[in-house]
Design a protein around this motif. Structure first.
Motif, PDB file in Angstrom:
ATOM      1  N   ASN A  39      -7.634 -15.337  13.909  1.00 25.31           N
ATOM      2  CA  ASN A  39      -8.015 -14.606  12.710  1.00 25.31           C
ATOM      3  C   ASN A  39      -7.054 -15.017  11.602  1.00 25.31           C
ATOM      4  OD1 ASN A  39      -9.240 -12.712  11.012  1.00 25.31           O
ATOM      5  ND2 ASN A  39      -7.833 -11.100  11.630  1.00 25.31           N
ATOM      6  N   GLN A  45      -7.171 -15.453   4.472  1.00 25.14           N
ATOM      7  CA  GLN A  45      -8.426 -14.758   4.728  1.00 25.14           C
ATOM      8  C   GLN A  45      -9.383 -15.005   3.563  1.00 25.14           C
ATOM      9  OE1 GLN A  45      -8.013 -10.540   5.131  1.00 25.14           O
ATOM     10  NE2 GLN A  45      -9.893 -10.349   6.292  1.00 25.14           N
ATOM     11  N   GLY A  46     -10.508 -15.596   3.861  1.00 25.61           N
ATOM     12  CA  GLY A  46     -11.502 -15.867   2.831  1.00 25.61           C
ATOM     13  C   GLY A  46     -11.224 -17.110   1.999  1.00 25.61           C
ATOM     14  N   CYS A  47     -10.125 -17.798   2.269  1.00 23.27           N
ATOM     15  CA  CYS A  47      -9.783 -19.014   1.532  1.00 23.27           C
ATOM     16  C   CYS A  47     -10.790 -20.109   1.869  1.00 23.27           C
ATOM     17  CB  CYS A  47      -8.363 -19.465   1.903  1.00 23.27           C
ATOM     18  SG  CYS A  47      -7.910 -21.077   1.227  1.00 23.27           S
ATOM     19  N   ASP A  51     -11.359 -22.705   7.145  1.00 19.96           N
ATOM     20  CA  ASP A  51     -12.033 -23.407   8.244  1.00 19.96           C
ATOM     21  C   ASP A  51     -11.381 -24.759   8.515  1.00 19.96           C
ATOM     22  OD1 ASP A  51     -13.827 -21.364   8.749  1.00 19.96           O
ATOM     23  OD2 ASP A  51     -15.399 -22.209   7.469  1.00 19.96           O
TER      24      ASP A  51
END
Length: 100
Positions: A39, A45-47, A51
């Motif tokens: 996580n 987060q959300g960058c 991925d």
């Protein structure tokens, strides 16, 4: 399996400072059938690069350093039982912190 999970945690500890420099971090979610689930938190987060950080960075290092690891994916791809165990660990951690 426990030994592999300990090795995964050790490798993530090595990676963590590089992510923290940018305001992010990575949490271990679980391991199943050669796949590590993580996580991304904080700035990660959300960058848009999260991925790529997982597949090109974290996965590469884990595969090289931990025998039995063949892949790394984000939490969104984790099976529900893995996510459930992760959330229970987090809940227990928060309860422990509240007790102090």
């Amino acid at each position: 399996m426990e030994q592999i999970e300990k090795q995964i945690e050790i490798v993530l500890e090595k990676i963590r400072p590089f992510l923290q420099r940018e305001g992010g971090d990575v949490e271990y979610v679980g391991f199943l059938n050669g796949t590590v689930y993580v996580n991304m938190v904080g700035a990660c987060q959300g960058c848009v690069n999260a991925d790529a950080d997982i597949s090109q960075g974290i996965e590469t290092i884990l595969v090289e350093e931990v025998p039995g690891v063949i892949k790394c994916e984000g939490m969104m791809n984790a099976p529900l039982d893995i996510i459930d165990k992760y959330l229970k660990r987090k809940e227990a951690l928060y309860e422990e912190m509240d007790a102090e």
